[in-house]
Design an enzyme around this catalytic site. Structure first.
Site, PDB file in Angstrom:
ATOM      1  N   LYS A  22      13.658  67.343  35.026  1.00 34.79           N
ATOM      2  CA  LYS A  22      13.919  66.881  36.395  1.00 34.79           C
ATOM      3  C   LYS A  22      15.414  66.635  36.538  1.00 34.79           C
ATOM      4  CE  LYS A  22      13.121  62.629  38.939  1.00 34.79           C
ATOM      5  NZ  LYS A  22      12.147  61.586  39.236  1.00 34.79           N
TER       6      LYS A  22
HETATM    7  C1  R5P Z   1      14.565  56.862  39.459  1.00 34.22           C
HETATM    8  O1  R5P Z   1      14.560  55.698  39.608  1.00 34.22           O
HETATM    9  C2  R5P Z   1      13.359  57.556  39.150  1.00 34.22           C
HETATM   10  O2  R5P Z   1      13.441  58.321  38.007  1.00 34.22           O
HETATM   11  C3  R5P Z   1      12.841  58.391  40.272  1.00 34.22           C
HETATM   12  O3  R5P Z   1      11.630  58.900  39.834  1.00 34.22           O
HETATM   13  C4  R5P Z   1      13.721  59.529  40.685  1.00 34.22           C
HETATM   14  O4  R5P Z   1      15.019  59.126  40.919  1.00 34.22           O
HETATM   15  C5  R5P Z   1      13.156  60.262  41.893  1.00 34.22           C
HETATM   16  O5  R5P Z   1      13.135  59.459  42.985  1.00 34.22           O
HETATM   17  P1  R5P Z   1      14.099  59.717  44.221  1.00 34.22           P
HETATM   18  O6  R5P Z   1      13.589  60.946  44.883  1.00 34.22           O
HETATM   19  O7  R5P Z   1      13.943  58.501  45.049  1.00 34.22           O
HETATM   20  O8  R5P Z   1      15.489  59.912  43.699  1.00 34.22           O
END
Ligand code: R5P
Length: 293
Positions: free
Chosen positions: A203
């Site tokens: 990711k």
């Molecule tokens: C971060 O706090 C987490 O890993 C989230 O899962 C990640 O950042 C994705 O969330 P967002 O789309 O809010 O950035």
């Protein structure tokens, strides 16, 4: 003794039809065991090859951040539209009904809060407990270039060793410290390191020239949403990421902080799974939003 079968049943053996062996649908994932691939197929839709993961694990270092104050009220209604839920084990056990059939991607690292150096993370969930929770994958934050870079890489490789024993894919999450430039060169470095060291999928953030990042990463990439954007911009980002080789999104704030989270996640699904163009998806978002107003 059963009686001998004297009828001509040869046709039921379909001798004219050789047994097929097909390649697994996700890139770089063909050499894994059955359970491992089956778990990946619970995260990524085998028909589209893509995933819409709903991320609401932010509380593990941010506490009750905007939109996640009451997960039972704001997030549960969205779950039916997500292919996978990315969350912590505390939230899973306290708030998620076990009858929900979404696949679970379990946040597996933690330690520092927003008050401290974030890269100083450790593994925070055992594989044994992950198996008990029937997770589809486990997620580890990796801080390439961060103060605790080696420790976070080691978190990931230790987890990969242990999780591989049980056929659980590990998602490498590239966290970017404030001092680092989010560009294709950096993101390409971080994602490739995660893949080389055993992450089953990675990711990361969408950046210009993203197609070079996906091309150089031998396993699927999903993009994080990042900070809340206007809905059209978020849909455009999702579209561009998929167009440039991403295998899905793992989106949090751009869904649960939207004016209409259900309309937003439905529109994101159209972009990710069906290739809907951003403007059309935005019109869909507005239509759905007006229907519920
Ligand atoms: C971060 O706090 C987490 O890993 C989230 O899962 C990640 O950042 C994705 O969330 P967002 O789309 O809010 O950035």
């Amino acid at each position: 003794m059963p009686e001998a079968d004297t009828s001509d049943r040869k046709k039921e053996y379909h001798l004219e039809k050789p047994q097929q062996s097909s390649a697994f649908f996700l890139k770089g994932s063909n050499s894994h065991d059955w359970g491992f691939q089956n778990r990946l197929a619970r995260v990524f839709n085998p028909l589209s090859g893509k995933t819409v993961m709903l991320a609401f694990d932010h509380g593990y270092f941010q506490g009750p951040t905007t939109g996640l104050e009451r997960i039972d009220v704001t997030i549960l209604p969205l779950a039916q539209y997500a292919d996978a839920l990315m969350l912590t084990r505390g939230v899973l056990r306290s708030l998620i009904p076990p009858a929900l059939t979404n696949s679970i991607v379990m946040r597996a690292t933690g330690g520092p809060s927003i008050l401290k150096e974030l890269s100083n993370e450790r593994l925070a969930v055992s594989v044994e407990d992950a198996v008990r929770m029937n997770v589809a994958a486990m997620a580890v934050q990796v801080y390439i270039g961060g103060e605790y870079e080696t420790q976070t890489v080691h978190n990931m490789t230790s987890l990969v060793d242990e999780a591989n024993r049980y056929g659980i894919p590990v998602l490498g999450v590239t966290a970017v410290g404030k001092e680092l430039t989010r560009d294709a060169r950096y993101i390409g470095l971080a994602t490739r390191i995660c893949a080389e060291l055993g992450a089953a999928f990675v990711k990361t953030y969408f950046v210009p020239e993203f197609e070079t990042v996906t091309a150089a990463c031998p396993v699927p990439i999903v993009i994080a949403g990042g900070k809340k954007l206007p809905e059209l911009d978020a849909l455009q980002m999702a579209y561009d990421a998929i167009d440039q080789g991403a295998s899905g999104v793992d989106m949090g704030r751009n869904i649960f902080q939207s004016d209409d989270p259900i309309a937003m996640i439905k529109s994101v699904r159209e972009v990710v799974h069906n290739g809907m163009k951003p403007q059309e998806a935005y019109e869909l978002y507005n239509t759905l939003k007006n229907e519920t107003a």
